[in-house]
Design an enzyme around this catalytic site. Structure first.
Site, mmCIF file in Angstrom:
data_model
loop_
_atom_site.group_PDB
_atom_site.id
_atom_site.type_symbol
_atom_site.label_atom_id
_atom_site.label_comp_id
_atom_site.label_asym_id
_atom_site.label_seq_id
_atom_site.Cartn_x
_atom_site.Cartn_y
_atom_site.Cartn_z
ATOM 1 N N TYR A 1 0.839 -1.200 0.000
ATOM 2 C CA TYR A 1 0.000 0.000 0.000
ATOM 3 C C TYR A 1 0.878 1.255 0.000
ATOM 4 C CZ TYR A 1 -3.581 3.363 1.444
ATOM 5 O OH TYR A 1 -4.417 4.435 1.516
ATOM 6 N N LYS B 1 1.263 4.150 -2.984
ATOM 7 C CA LYS B 1 0.981 5.576 -2.762
ATOM 8 C C LYS B 1 2.202 6.431 -3.120
ATOM 9 C CE LYS B 1 -3.207 5.400 -1.215
ATOM 10 N NZ LYS B 1 -4.311 5.965 -1.962
ATOM 11 N N THR C 1 -16.543 4.205 -0.482
ATOM 12 C CA THR C 1 -16.772 3.352 -1.645
ATOM 13 C C THR C 1 -17.602 2.145 -1.213
ATOM 14 O OG1 THR C 1 -14.766 2.068 -1.243
ATOM 15 C CG2 THR C 1 -14.556 4.025 -2.667
#
Length: 174
Positions: free
Chosen positions: A7, A11, A42
């Protein structure tokens, strides 16, 4: 450190790509920015929160995808897009404050830099007394982030690129 290595790398890669693309594209009149939204509501996040019965947090202070779209629209109209913003990271909540837009519910979610946003897991009575606009300065956030290692000299492959062709040209004429 948030979630996991992949992750974080993803980014950072987007931020670096925006900075590098800006070097090439800004002179051609194309601006490139990396947007940093907060917690976006979401379908996947909503499902994840419901599946854990709220143990990993809530979407109460989250933002809709429409909010991010409004940030893109505001940036597209910014006078300083090419001169100052291209190649930079733009937090969506900061853009909302600068350009005075809101989410579809009429609110501006707290910035990830805000004391209120950082206290997301605090009890509600604590969140209620924290001032909305109080933000940690960038330098304070950077103090907790390890900088990327920098090489003192560029790493060059002697068998590739212009250097290799020059040496083979000189060997051919010798």
């Amino acid at each position: 450190y948030v979630f996991d290595v992949a992750y974080g790398i993803g980014k950072d890669a987007v931020d670096r790509m925006a900075a590098d693309m800006a070097v090439e594209l800004t002179p051609k009149g194309v601006a490139v920015c990396s947007l940093w939204p907060g917690l976006v509501k979401t379908e996947k996040m909503t499902s994840l929160i419901k599946s854990t019965n709220g143990r990993i947090g809530s979407l109460d202070d989250g933002e809709s995808p429409i909010f991010v779209g409004r940030a893109v629209a505001a940036l597209a109209c910014a006078d300083d897009l090419l001169t100052k913003r291209s190649g930079t990271v733009q937090p969506v909540e900061d853009l909302a404050t600068q350009f005075q837009f809101t989410d579809e519910d009429g609110k501006v979610p707290p910035s990830f830099r805000s004391v209120k946003g950082l206290a997301a897991s605090a009890p509600q009575f604590i969140k209620d007394i924290l001032p909305r606009g109080l933000k940690l300065p960038w330098w304070m956030l950077k103090a907790f982030v390890k900088p990327m290692p920098r090489f003192s000299q560029p790493v060059v492959n002697p068998n590739a690129g212009p250097t290799a062709s020059k040496s083979s040209d000189s060997e051919a004429t010798a």
